[in-house]
Design a protein around this motif. Sequence first.
Motif, PDB file in Angstrom:
ATOM      1  N   PHE A  84       0.806  -1.219   0.000  1.00  0.00           N
ATOM      2  CA  PHE A  84       0.000   0.000   0.000  1.00  0.00           C
ATOM      3  C   PHE A  84       0.840   1.271   0.000  1.00  0.00           C
ATOM      4  O   PHE A  84       0.396   2.303  -0.471  1.00  0.00           O
ATOM      5  N   ASP A  85       2.083   1.206   0.505  1.00  0.00           N
ATOM      6  CA  ASP A  85       2.893   2.426   0.569  1.00  0.00           C
ATOM      7  C   ASP A  85       3.683   2.656  -0.717  1.00  0.00           C
ATOM      8  O   ASP A  85       4.545   3.513  -0.767  1.00  0.00           O
ATOM      9  N   GLN A  86       3.373   1.912  -1.769  1.00  0.00           N
ATOM     10  CA  GLN A  86       4.097   2.066  -3.030  1.00  0.00           C
ATOM     11  C   GLN A  86       3.179   2.530  -4.161  1.00  0.00           C
ATOM     12  O   GLN A  86       3.455   2.297  -5.327  1.00  0.00           O
ATOM     13  N   ASN A  87       2.097   3.221  -3.801  1.00  0.00           N
ATOM     14  CA  ASN A  87       1.122   3.614  -4.814  1.00  0.00           C
ATOM     15  C   ASN A  87       1.728   4.448  -5.933  1.00  0.00           C
ATOM     16  O   ASN A  87       1.288   4.363  -7.085  1.00  0.00           O
ATOM     17  N   GLU A  88       2.753   5.246  -5.605  1.00  0.00           N
ATOM     18  CA  GLU A  88       3.333   6.112  -6.629  1.00  0.00           C
ATOM     19  C   GLU A  88       4.025   5.309  -7.728  1.00  0.00           C
ATOM     20  O   GLU A  88       4.257   5.810  -8.823  1.00  0.00           O
ATOM     21  N   TYR A  89       4.339   4.048  -7.466  1.00  0.00           N
ATOM     22  CA  TYR A  89       4.995   3.217  -8.472  1.00  0.00           C
ATOM     23  C   TYR A  89       4.010   2.510  -9.397  1.00  0.00           C
ATOM     24  O   TYR A  89       4.395   2.021 -10.457  1.00  0.00           O
ATOM     25  N   ILE A  90       2.754   2.408  -8.980  1.00  0.00           N
ATOM     26  CA  ILE A  90       1.798   1.608  -9.729  1.00  0.00           C
ATOM     27  C   ILE A  90       1.625   2.126 -11.153  1.00  0.00           C
ATOM     28  O   ILE A  90       1.699   1.360 -12.125  1.00  0.00           O
ATOM     29  N   TYR A  91       1.383   3.428 -11.289  1.00  0.00           N
ATOM     30  CA  TYR A  91       1.156   3.973 -12.618  1.00  0.00           C
ATOM     31  C   TYR A  91       2.391   3.784 -13.493  1.00  0.00           C
ATOM     32  O   TYR A  91       2.290   3.421 -14.669  1.00  0.00           O
ATOM     33  N   ARG A  92       3.581   3.985 -12.925  1.00  0.00           N
ATOM     34  CA  ARG A  92       4.815   3.787 -13.690  1.00  0.00           C
ATOM     35  C   ARG A  92       4.936   2.335 -14.145  1.00  0.00           C
ATOM     36  O   ARG A  92       5.396   2.060 -15.266  1.00  0.00           O
ATOM     37  N   ALA A  93       4.524   1.415 -13.287  1.00  0.00           N
ATOM     38  CA  ALA A  93       4.584  -0.007 -13.646  1.00  0.00           C
ATOM     39  C   ALA A  93       3.637  -0.319 -14.801  1.00  0.00           C
ATOM     40  O   ALA A  93       3.986  -1.052 -15.731  1.00  0.00           O
ATOM     41  N   LEU A  94       2.438   0.250 -14.767  1.00  0.00           N
ATOM     42  CA  LEU A  94       1.478   0.032 -15.839  1.00  0.00           C
ATOM     43  C   LEU A  94       1.991   0.618 -17.148  1.00  0.00           C
ATOM     44  O   LEU A  94       1.863   0.009 -18.209  1.00  0.00           O
ATOM     45  N   ARG A  95       2.576   1.805 -17.071  1.00  0.00           N
ATOM     46  CA  ARG A  95       3.115   2.429 -18.273  1.00  0.00           C
ATOM     47  C   ARG A  95       4.314   1.645 -18.798  1.00  0.00           C
ATOM     48  O   ARG A  95       4.605   1.669 -19.991  1.00  0.00           O
ATOM     49  N   ALA A  96       5.038   0.978 -17.911  1.00  0.00           N
ATOM     50  CA  ALA A  96       6.179   0.169 -18.335  1.00  0.00           C
ATOM     51  C   ALA A  96       5.726  -1.072 -19.091  1.00  0.00           C
ATOM     52  O   ALA A  96       6.512  -1.694 -19.800  1.00  0.00           O
ATOM     53  N   GLY A  97       4.461  -1.439 -18.932  1.00  0.00           N
ATOM     54  CA  GLY A  97       3.928  -2.578 -19.660  1.00  0.00           C
ATOM     55  C   GLY A  97       3.383  -3.697 -18.804  1.00  0.00           C
ATOM     56  O   GLY A  97       2.950  -4.725 -19.330  1.00  0.00           O
ATOM     57  N   ALA A  98       3.393  -3.522 -17.483  1.00  0.00           N
ATOM     58  CA  ALA A  98       2.826  -4.550 -16.609  1.00  0.00           C
ATOM     59  C   ALA A  98       1.325  -4.655 -16.844  1.00  0.00           C
ATOM     60  O   ALA A  98       0.652  -3.665 -17.123  1.00  0.00           O
ATOM     61  N   ALA A  99       0.797  -5.864 -16.736  1.00  0.00           N
ATOM     62  CA  ALA A  99      -0.627  -6.076 -17.002  1.00  0.00           C
ATOM     63  C   ALA A  99      -1.490  -5.747 -15.798  1.00  0.00           C
ATOM     64  O   ALA A  99      -2.709  -5.648 -15.917  1.00  0.00           O
ATOM     65  N   GLY A 100      -0.895  -5.583 -14.639  1.00  0.00           N
ATOM     66  CA  GLY A 100      -1.666  -5.292 -13.442  1.00  0.00           C
ATOM     67  C   GLY A 100      -0.789  -5.407 -12.213  1.00  0.00           C
ATOM     68  O   GLY A 100       0.432  -5.463 -12.330  1.00  0.00           O
ATOM     69  N   PHE A 101      -1.403  -5.430 -11.056  1.00  0.00           N
ATOM     70  CA  PHE A 101      -0.615  -5.519  -9.843  1.00  0.00           C
ATOM     71  C   PHE A 101      -1.347  -6.327  -8.793  1.00  0.00           C
ATOM     72  O   PHE A 101      -2.555  -6.531  -8.863  1.00  0.00           O
ATOM     73  N   LEU A 102      -0.573  -6.789  -7.824  1.00  0.00           N
ATOM     74  CA  LEU A 102      -1.111  -7.605  -6.739  1.00  0.00           C
ATOM     75  C   LEU A 102      -0.487  -7.133  -5.441  1.00  0.00           C
ATOM     76  O   LEU A 102       0.723  -6.938  -5.362  1.00  0.00           O
ATOM     77  N   LEU A 103      -1.317  -6.910  -4.428  1.00  0.00           N
ATOM     78  CA  LEU A 103      -0.797  -6.526  -3.123  1.00  0.00           C
ATOM     79  C   LEU A 103      -0.120  -7.730  -2.475  1.00  0.00           C
ATOM     80  O   LEU A 103      -0.634  -8.841  -2.512  1.00  0.00           O
ATOM     81  N   LYS A 104       1.037  -7.507  -1.873  1.00  0.00           N
ATOM     82  CA  LYS A 104       1.806  -8.610  -1.288  1.00  0.00           C
ATOM     83  C   LYS A 104       1.063  -9.297  -0.152  1.00  0.00           C
ATOM     84  O   LYS A 104       1.308 -10.471   0.131  1.00  0.00           O
ATOM     85  N   ASP A 105       0.186  -8.560   0.523  1.00  0.00           N
ATOM     86  CA  ASP A 105      -0.534  -9.166   1.642  1.00  0.00           C
ATOM     87  C   ASP A 105      -1.911  -9.686   1.217  1.00  0.00           C
ATOM     88  O   ASP A 105      -2.766  -9.963   2.054  1.00  0.00           O
ATOM     89  N   ALA A 106      -2.115  -9.846  -0.093  1.00  0.00           N
ATOM     90  CA  ALA A 106      -3.391 -10.388  -0.580  1.00  0.00           C
ATOM     91  C   ALA A 106      -3.522 -11.844  -0.130  1.00  0.00           C
ATOM     92  O   ALA A 106      -2.527 -12.550   0.043  1.00  0.00           O
ATOM     93  N   PRO A 107      -4.739 -12.313   0.086  1.00  0.00           N
ATOM     94  CA  PRO A 107      -4.935 -13.712   0.464  1.00  0.00           C
ATOM     95  C   PRO A 107      -4.476 -14.652  -0.644  1.00  0.00           C
ATOM     96  O   PRO A 107      -4.396 -14.260  -1.811  1.00  0.00           O
ATOM     97  N   SER A 108      -4.185 -15.894  -0.269  1.00  0.00           N
ATOM     98  CA  SER A 108      -3.653 -16.855  -1.239  1.00  0.00           C
ATOM     99  C   SER A 108      -4.605 -17.088  -2.401  1.00  0.00           C
ATOM    100  O   SER A 108      -4.167 -17.305  -3.536  1.00  0.00           O
ATOM    101  N   SER A 109      -5.904 -17.021  -2.137  1.00  0.00           N
ATOM    102  CA  SER A 109      -6.869 -17.237  -3.218  1.00  0.00           C
ATOM    103  C   SER A 109      -6.725 -16.179  -4.311  1.00  0.00           C
ATOM    104  O   SER A 109      -6.883 -16.466  -5.501  1.00  0.00           O
ATOM    105  N   ARG A 110      -6.396 -14.941  -3.916  1.00  0.00           N
ATOM    106  CA  ARG A 110      -6.237 -13.868  -4.901  1.00  0.00           C
ATOM    107  C   ARG A 110      -4.915 -14.018  -5.648  1.00  0.00           C
ATOM    108  O   ARG A 110      -4.823 -13.689  -6.838  1.00  0.00           O
TER     109      ARG A 110
END
Length: 218
Positions: A84-110
């Motif tokens: 959650f403390d890396q929100n400023e990187y998300i848009y840069r990651a998407l522009r770099a070509g990443a298809a999406g993102f996943l929070l590290k503390d997301a449950p295993s099902s996600r």
Amino acid sequence: MIRLLIADDQELVRTGFRVILEAEGDIEVVAEAANGHEAVRQSALVKPRVVLMDIRMPELDGLAATEQILRQADPPTIVVLTTFDQNEYIYRALRAGAAGFLLKDAPSSRLIAAVRAAATGDSLIEPSITARLVERFAEPVAAPGIPAQLAQLTDRELEVLRAMTRGLSNAEIAAEMVVAETTVKTHVARILAKLGVRDRVQAVVVAYETGFVGRGGA
């Protein structure tokens, strides 16, 4: 079988992900990487279908590694790992070509769902969150009418694109538009082709950057 590369500088994180994912019958972790350079090398060597990519890694960060991997022949789909403390990187990651993102503390099902979705080219975990982050960090250009970059889209395709920016899945768009889900998939494929983007998240980025939708999704 979904061939997966896990790139994270923390061994415990990589091990935890491996244990969770390899318990599934359709996912195989074919390689691990502790830094960005290693992720680029392993991707070229083992040809994974999906990469889980941490943003903050030594030697070469996840953003630069993502850009390099996506220049490889037949590149994998990349899902960025973040907190959650890396929100400023998300848009840069998407522009770099990443298809999406996943929070590290997301449950295993996600985590499992994210890998499977990436492997099929479908929208990734929490599309509404993705749209909100894109909206926050994009700088749309206000202009009346349909932006020139979107002028080649039909009215129906523009309607589907607007629904995509709201984080709706293909099934949800189909229900809202009262059409078959296969029809929506066809519209989405044509939108991606006309915009020259890899996936629906990138299409959402274009929608915000061109001012087709603004803050609040108007």
